[in-house]
Design an enzyme around this catalytic site. Structure first.
Site, PDB file in Angstrom:
ATOM      1  N   ASP A   1      15.800 -18.970  -4.565  1.00 48.01           N
ATOM      2  CA  ASP A   1      14.395 -19.142  -4.210  1.00 48.01           C
ATOM      3  C   ASP A   1      14.120 -18.136  -3.099  1.00 48.01           C
ATOM      4  O   ASP A   1      14.536 -18.325  -1.959  1.00 48.01           O
ATOM      5  CB  ASP A   1      14.165 -20.579  -3.726  1.00 48.01           C
ATOM      6  CG  ASP A   1      12.730 -20.822  -3.248  1.00 48.01           C
ATOM      7  OD1 ASP A   1      11.936 -19.865  -3.223  1.00 48.01           O
ATOM      8  OD2 ASP A   1      12.427 -21.978  -2.880  1.00 48.01           O
TER       9      ASP A   1
ATOM     10  N   TRP B   1      13.073 -26.881   1.379  1.00 47.45           N
ATOM     11  CA  TRP B   1      12.833 -26.393   0.013  1.00 47.45           C
ATOM     12  C   TRP B   1      14.073 -26.567  -0.861  1.00 47.45           C
ATOM     13  O   TRP B   1      13.958 -26.909  -2.037  1.00 47.45           O
ATOM     14  CB  TRP B   1      12.340 -24.943   0.031  1.00 47.45           C
ATOM     15  CG  TRP B   1      11.034 -24.823   0.757  1.00 47.45           C
ATOM     16  CD1 TRP B   1      10.798 -24.138   1.918  1.00 47.45           C
ATOM     17  CD2 TRP B   1       9.771 -25.424   0.396  1.00 47.45           C
ATOM     18  NE1 TRP B   1       9.481 -24.280   2.293  1.00 47.45           N
ATOM     19  CE2 TRP B   1       8.828 -25.061   1.392  1.00 47.45           C
ATOM     20  CE3 TRP B   1       9.355 -26.242  -0.658  1.00 47.45           C
ATOM     21  CZ2 TRP B   1       7.501 -25.485   1.347  1.00 47.45           C
ATOM     22  CZ3 TRP B   1       8.027 -26.656  -0.702  1.00 47.45           C
ATOM     23  CH2 TRP B   1       7.114 -26.275   0.299  1.00 47.45           C
TER      24      TRP B   1
ATOM     25  N   LYS C   1       3.714 -16.002   0.058  1.00 44.93           N
ATOM     26  CA  LYS C   1       4.327 -15.677   1.342  1.00 44.93           C
ATOM     27  C   LYS C   1       4.361 -14.162   1.547  1.00 44.93           C
ATOM     28  O   LYS C   1       3.858 -13.659   2.531  1.00 44.93           O
ATOM     29  CB  LYS C   1       5.756 -16.223   1.425  1.00 44.93           C
ATOM     30  CG  LYS C   1       5.925 -17.643   1.962  1.00 44.93           C
ATOM     31  CD  LYS C   1       5.250 -18.706   1.162  1.00 44.93           C
ATOM     32  CE  LYS C   1       5.393 -20.097   1.710  1.00 44.93           C
ATOM     33  NZ  LYS C   1       6.131 -20.999   0.845  1.00 44.93           N
TER      34      LYS C   1
HETATM   35  C1  LIG Z   1       6.483 -22.145   0.284  1.00 47.58           C
HETATM   36  C2  LIG Z   1       7.796 -22.274  -0.345  1.00 47.58           C
HETATM   37  C3  LIG Z   1       7.975 -22.997  -1.534  1.00 47.58           C
HETATM   38  C4  LIG Z   1       6.857 -23.739  -2.221  1.00 47.58           C
HETATM   39  O1  LIG Z   1       6.046 -22.847  -2.891  1.00 47.58           O
HETATM   40  P1  LIG Z   1       4.822 -23.338  -3.791  1.00 47.58           P
HETATM   41  O2  LIG Z   1       4.395 -22.046  -4.420  1.00 47.58           O
HETATM   42  O3  LIG Z   1       3.809 -23.932  -2.882  1.00 47.58           O
HETATM   43  O4  LIG Z   1       5.335 -24.304  -4.782  1.00 47.58           O
HETATM   44  C5  LIG Z   1       9.240 -23.047  -2.085  1.00 47.58           C
HETATM   45  N1  LIG Z   1      10.269 -22.417  -1.506  1.00 47.58           N
HETATM   46  C6  LIG Z   1      10.140 -21.718  -0.362  1.00 47.58           C
HETATM   47  C7  LIG Z   1      11.317 -21.028   0.226  1.00 47.58           C
HETATM   48  C8  LIG Z   1       8.892 -21.618   0.243  1.00 47.58           C
HETATM   49  O5  LIG Z   1       8.755 -20.916   1.381  1.00 47.58           O
END
Ligand SMILES: *Cc1c(COP(=O)(O)O)cnc(C)c1O
Length: 362
Positions: A173, A104, A197
């Site tokens: 993030d 990511w 998540k």
């Molecule tokens: C799943 C995830 C993403 C991507 O998320 P989307 O909502 O599908 O764009 C980005 N960063 C992390 C840390 C993730 O676990």
């Protein structure tokens, strides 16, 4: 465990609190005595205003955010934030620092580069297949922000504490660990998390942004790509993802009222992760893939002696009502995602199953 439901170890979309799902089910046809479902009411109604305002208020209380921070809901997932952050915050001549700790982070870096922004990758754990969190990083004092991925969902690593940036605002993030522990928000200029998540369903990304970051947003961006649009319109410049925001509201309520806040949540998460890692370490059969001091409390990644056994492990676990244990397609192996909503009983059941499987196959 409720009949017909399995223990869900999916990485995302992932387990949600049963209490929340039941509440939605019970009120689905007649939300707030309106005679309509939450998916049928106007986003301009007071009923929905109450939902979004309560979601924001609870988020503020849980994370102890002061007035400097705004809580926004934006579509496009965490992935759109990879572009929105540099678009909104990096002007002519500005630079930003990035730490690369896995898939990511790599994508976040790539998006900034696509737009020709000047960024510095100040640390990376790629040399050891992203199995650790880099230490003693020097950040550039002129960077507008320093971007990190707080929890690496795929590689199973997590920042146990946040890096010292010498005053450069952190951007994180937190898609896979937001609300899993208390946070010292003062270090952060912006926090974002795709909801699916740890805090809700897919379709919305929570963005927490500080006032001084909002001041950087250029007028020249399209309205839907500007943080200021969302901040000035309470995330309702256009129709927001009402249902996703409603679910976030209920998950925040659950965190506050049933769990008792993020300190309590963190204790439970620590216990769940500790017993699972102890079980892995005590066996010669399962092998954790992340370095010990970088291990994630949310995504526990491990290998078995060979891929055929891994396949059997995942299949037999499902027969025993435990789903989602296959590692990410890019790395293989096994992964148990044990987010906030994963109950202790699920982790205990998994450990029992693992011991059993080892006895038969070890
Ligand atoms: C799943 C995830 C993403 C991507 O998320 P989307 O909502 O599908 O764009 C980005 N960063 C992390 C840390 C993730 O676990």
């Amino acid at each position: 465990m409720m009949e017909n439901r399995i223990y869900n170890f999916n990485a995302g979309p992932a387990a949600l609190p049963l209490e929340v799902l039941e509440k939605i089910k019970d009120s689905f046809l007649n939300f707030g005595d309106s005679g309509m479902s939450i998916t049928e009411i106007s986003h301009r109604s007071t009923l929905f205003d109450d939902v979004i305002n309560d979601a924001v208020a609870r988020t503020r209380r849980l994370l102890k955010l002061d007035d400097k921070f705004q809580v926004l809901f934006i579509q496009g997932g965490a992935s759109l934030q990879f572009s929105m952050i540099p678009l909104n915050l990096l002007g002519e001549g500005d630079t930003a620092d990035y730490v690369n700790t896995g898939t990511w982070s790599t994508k976040a870096i790539k998006e900034a580069e696509i737009m020709g922004k000047t960024i510095n990758v100040v640390a990376s754990s790629e040399d050891k297949n992203f199995s650790y969190i880099p230490k003693n990083i020097s950040f550039n004092s002129n960077a507008v922000y320093a971007h990190i991925t707080s929890n690496n969902t795929i590689k199973g690593t997590q920042w146990a504490s946040f890096p010292e940036t010498g005053g450069v605002p952190l951007i994180a993030d937190m898609s896979s660990d937001i609300m899993s522990r208390p946070l010292d928000v003062d270090k952060f200029g912006l926090i974002y998390a795709g909801a699916q998540k740890n805090i809700g369903p897919a379709g919305v990304c929570m963005v927490i942004i500080r006032d001084d970051m909002l001041k950087r947003v250029p007028d020249t961006l399209p309205s839907m790509l500007k943080y200021t649009t969302y901040a000035s319109k309470n995330s309702m410049f256009n129709t927001p993802p009402c249902f996703s925001i409603y679910m976030i509201q209920l998950v925040m309520k659950w965190l506050e009222e049933s769990i008792g806040g993020l300190e309590e949540m963190a204790k439970m998460n620590q216990t769940k992760a500790r017993i699972l890692y102890e079980a892995i370490d005590a066996s010669g059969f399962y092998q954790g893939t992340a370095e010990t001091d970088s291990r994630s409390l949310m995504n526990v990644t491990f290998r078995l002696p060979d891929e055929a056994l891994e396949k059997q492990f995942v299949e037999q676990a499902l027969k025993n009502s435990m789903g989602g244990l296959k590692g990410h397609r890019s790395v293989g192996g096994c992964r148990a995602s044990i987010y906030n909503a994963t109950p202790m009983a699920a982790v205990e059941a998994l450990i029992d199953f693992m011991k059993n499987f080892e006895q038969k196959n070890g």
